[in-house]
Write an enzyme that holds these catalytic residues in place. Sequence first.
Site, PDB file in Angstrom:
ATOM      1  N   HIS A   1       0.837  -1.209   0.000  1.00 34.43           N
ATOM      2  CA  HIS A   1       0.000   0.000   0.000  1.00 34.43           C
ATOM      3  C   HIS A   1       0.872   1.260   0.000  1.00 34.43           C
ATOM      4  CE1 HIS A   1      -3.046  -2.672   2.305  1.00 34.43           C
ATOM      5  NE2 HIS A   1      -3.552  -2.473   1.101  1.00 34.43           N
TER       6      HIS A   1
ATOM      7  N   LYS B   1     -17.381  -6.290   5.978  1.00 33.94           N
ATOM      8  CA  LYS B   1     -16.176  -6.967   6.451  1.00 33.94           C
ATOM      9  C   LYS B   1     -15.944  -6.694   7.931  1.00 33.94           C
ATOM     10  CE  LYS B   1     -12.887  -7.060   2.580  1.00 33.94           C
ATOM     11  NZ  LYS B   1     -11.601  -6.500   2.150  1.00 33.94           N
TER      12      LYS B   1
ATOM     13  N   ARG C   1      -2.204  -5.940  -8.384  1.00 34.22           N
ATOM     14  CA  ARG C   1      -1.031  -6.800  -8.185  1.00 34.22           C
ATOM     15  C   ARG C   1      -0.927  -7.869  -9.256  1.00 34.22           C
ATOM     16  NH1 ARG C   1      -3.054  -7.962  -2.243  1.00 34.22           N
ATOM     17  NH2 ARG C   1      -4.867  -8.080  -3.581  1.00 34.22           N
TER      18      ARG C   1
ATOM     19  N   SER D   1      -2.986  -7.754   2.939  1.00 32.22           N
ATOM     20  CA  SER D   1      -3.217  -7.626   4.386  1.00 32.22           C
ATOM     21  C   SER D   1      -3.689  -8.962   4.953  1.00 32.22           C
ATOM     22  CB  SER D   1      -4.281  -6.552   4.658  1.00 32.22           C
ATOM     23  OG  SER D   1      -3.834  -5.302   4.210  1.00 32.22           O
TER      24      SER D   1
END
Length: 163
Positions: free
Chosen positions: A17, A41, A90, A132
């Site tokens: 990040h 979440k 990514r 994460s």
Amino acid sequence: MRIAIYPGSFDPVTEGHLDIVRRALEIFDRVIVAVARPHQKSTLFSVEERIRMIQKAVSGRKGVRVESFSGLLVDYARSKKAAAIIRGLRAVSDFEYEFQMALMNRHLSRKSRGHLETVYLMPDEKYTYLSSTMVKEVARLGGDVGNFVPSFIAAELKKKFGR
Ligand code: PNS
């Protein structure tokens, strides 16, 4: 003044990040890192903890602000007069979700002045497999996450998992 919003859960913020924040600052005058308040979440760190960790990680870096947001991202981005949304990309596995999100946000922004575009930035290849979620998993099981998050966050993870 070109403002970009970099939204996410950042639970916790990783070196991947932070790499994206650095790249975004090459293009935009100001980057607002926008921490999503929980909706579906559940997160390991509270919004306040996540904000504090990002602030510490970017401290001294000119042009970065850290805030939280709730509700629709496009509404928040408009309220900040953002020129674009930033997201990191990514691998191909990110693509489908990101594609859906970018087009939904573009659609939702149509009613207000012009489209809100999403700009995708690729992090350094050494962060391609970093997330994460993976960091939390490794830290929970006692692995070393020192290469993937700032050292003070590695320590916070240890504390969270009682190690
Ligand atoms: O780091 P994440 O979990 O991939 O971030 C996802 C996030 C917070 C950027 C996304 O869920 C979001 O924008 N939520 C706000 C609600 C919203 O605007 N939803 C519609 C567009 S997907």
